[in-house]
Design an enzyme around this catalytic site. Structure first.
Site, PDB file in Angstrom:
ATOM      1  N   ASP A  18       1.178  -1.225  -0.136  1.00  0.00           N
ATOM      2  CA  ASP A  18      -0.012  -0.339  -0.316  1.00  0.00           C
ATOM      3  C   ASP A  18       0.786   1.267  -0.470  1.00  0.00           C
ATOM      4  OD1 ASP A  18      -2.670   1.536   0.020  1.00  0.00           O
ATOM      5  OD2 ASP A  18      -2.760   0.703   2.125  1.00  0.00           O
ATOM      6  N   ASN A  66     -10.534  -3.662  -6.509  1.00  0.00           N
ATOM      7  CA  ASN A  66      -9.440  -2.387  -8.197  1.00  0.00           C
ATOM      8  C   ASN A  66     -10.034  -2.109  -8.972  1.00  0.00           C
ATOM      9  OD1 ASN A  66      -6.406  -3.672  -6.366  1.00  0.00           O
ATOM     10  ND2 ASN A  66      -7.795  -1.805  -6.308  1.00  0.00           N
TER      11      ASN A  66
HETATM   12  C1  FPP Z   1      -2.001   0.533  -3.275  1.00  0.00           C
HETATM   13  O1  FPP Z   1      -0.998   1.707  -3.021  1.00  0.00           O
HETATM   14  C2  FPP Z   1      -1.085  -0.378  -4.389  1.00  0.00           C
HETATM   15  C3  FPP Z   1      -2.239  -1.275  -5.046  1.00  0.00           C
HETATM   16  C4  FPP Z   1      -3.746  -0.903  -5.515  1.00  0.00           C
HETATM   17  C5  FPP Z   1      -1.394  -2.425  -6.361  1.00  0.00           C
HETATM   18  C6  FPP Z   1       0.208  -2.676  -6.211  1.00  0.00           C
HETATM   19  C7  FPP Z   1       0.704  -2.810  -7.469  1.00  0.00           C
HETATM   20  C8  FPP Z   1       1.653  -2.715  -7.722  1.00  0.00           C
HETATM   21  C9  FPP Z   1       2.552  -2.718  -6.937  1.00  0.00           C
HETATM   22  C10 FPP Z   1       2.425  -2.915  -8.745  1.00  0.00           C
HETATM   23  C11 FPP Z   1       2.163  -4.058  -9.948  1.00  0.00           C
HETATM   24  C12 FPP Z   1       2.289  -5.279  -8.709  1.00  0.00           C
HETATM   25  C13 FPP Z   1       2.869  -6.321  -9.890  1.00  0.00           C
HETATM   26  C14 FPP Z   1       3.486  -7.285  -9.191  1.00  0.00           C
HETATM   27  C15 FPP Z   1       3.960  -6.135 -10.648  1.00  0.00           C
HETATM   28  P1  FPP Z   1      -2.237   2.535  -3.586  1.00  0.00           P
HETATM   29  O2  FPP Z   1      -2.068   3.133  -5.396  1.00  0.00           O
HETATM   30  O3  FPP Z   1      -2.988   2.119  -2.867  1.00  0.00           O
HETATM   31  O4  FPP Z   1      -1.674   3.580  -3.131  1.00  0.00           O
HETATM   32  P2  FPP Z   1      -2.275   4.726  -1.932  1.00  0.00           P
HETATM   33  O5  FPP Z   1      -3.342   4.286  -1.184  1.00  0.00           O
HETATM   34  O6  FPP Z   1      -1.187   6.326  -1.570  1.00  0.00           O
HETATM   35  O7  FPP Z   1      -3.418   5.541  -2.761  1.00  0.00           O
END
Ligand code: FPP
Length: 247
Positions: A18, A66
């Protein structure tokens, strides 16, 4: 009930990645830039997990919820995932990493599914270290899928409805052939599970780390594992009972 465990090194660590969006926002960058940096962290942490002695590492990469993000962010995430899988294939093979997924992957774009299937097939013989990507995953969706599969097995006479053991129902979860996570980590300082491994995490230790995912490093994983080592996993028993069985 699982046997009480006092092992200091978790076998299976699961991570809720996250903070990509906030990382980007803090720098005045588009959110996708945070995800791009997040993929770099996926590489670093996959290596770190192996070096720190884990057998299984599960990463929550895309939840069933998501899909409701802006369309361009969803497309960018899918593009990153496909790019990552193609780029990492050789590394998976060189480092003997088995790739697995949990979630409704049949709903992912065709290109992502193709890359996933190719990597899963090419790495299926590796047994020392498994990277599990949770993709289009939700714990409640998983329970629905498991209940449906279980009901089908009962109707076919393959399971007995009076069998009330967890071990039986567990065979219908996406994780049927994987151990439960010993430790669940969430980055970014948020402290909730967000529909992640709710069944498998019943006895997991939870560690919340106030570091945004793009900044999460091997030292942070090591610190979470050290914190895990200090916890006493009781599985419903008393502390005194554990001390007697430990000697
Ligand atoms: C949360 O950060 C992250 C995600 C919803 C996606 C995670 C994806 C990756 C790390 C990249 C793709 C994955 C792989 C395995 C290649 P957020 O966007 O919710 O952060 P925030 O809460 O600060 O908005």
């Amino acid at each position: 009930m699982p046997a009480a465990s006092r092992s200091k090194t978790p076998e299976h660590v699961a991570i809720i990645m996250d903070g990509n969006g906030r990382w980007a926002q803090q720098r005045g960058l588009p959110r996708i830039e945070g995800h791009r940096r997040g993929v770099e962290t996926v590489r670093t942490v996959t290596d770190a997990g192996r070096e720190l002695g884990l057998r299984t590492l599960t990463l929550y990469a895309f939840s069933v919820e998501n899909w409701s993000r802006p369309q361009d962010e969803v497309s960018a995430l899918m593009g990153l995932l496909e790019f990552y899988l193609k780029k990492e294939l050789n590394t998976f093979i060189k480092n003997r990493i088995r790739l697995r997924t949990i979630g409704r992957t049949a709903a992912l774009p065709a290109g992502v599914q193709k890359a996933l299937n190719h990597t899963i097939e090419a790495t299926k013989e590796f047994t020392d270290y498994t990277l599990v990507l949770a993709l289009n995953y939700g714990a409640r969706t998983e329970v629905i899928d498991a209940a449906r599969a279980y009901a089908t097995a009962v109707a076919a006479g393959k399971e007995n409805l009076n069998d009330d053991s967890w071990a039986t129902f567990n065979r219908y979860l996406y994780t049927a052939d994987l151990p439960d996570p010993d430790l669940i980590i969430r980055t970014s300082g948020e402290e909730r599970l967000s529909n992640f491994m709710l069944m498998q995490g019943a006895y997991a230790e939870l560690v919340f780390i106030p570091v945004l995912w793009p900044d999460f490093a091997k030292a942070d994983l090591a610190a979470a594992i050290a914190e895990y080592g200090k916890r006493e996993r009781r599985y419903g028993q008393t502390s005194a009972q554990l001390k007697t069985t430990d000697t």
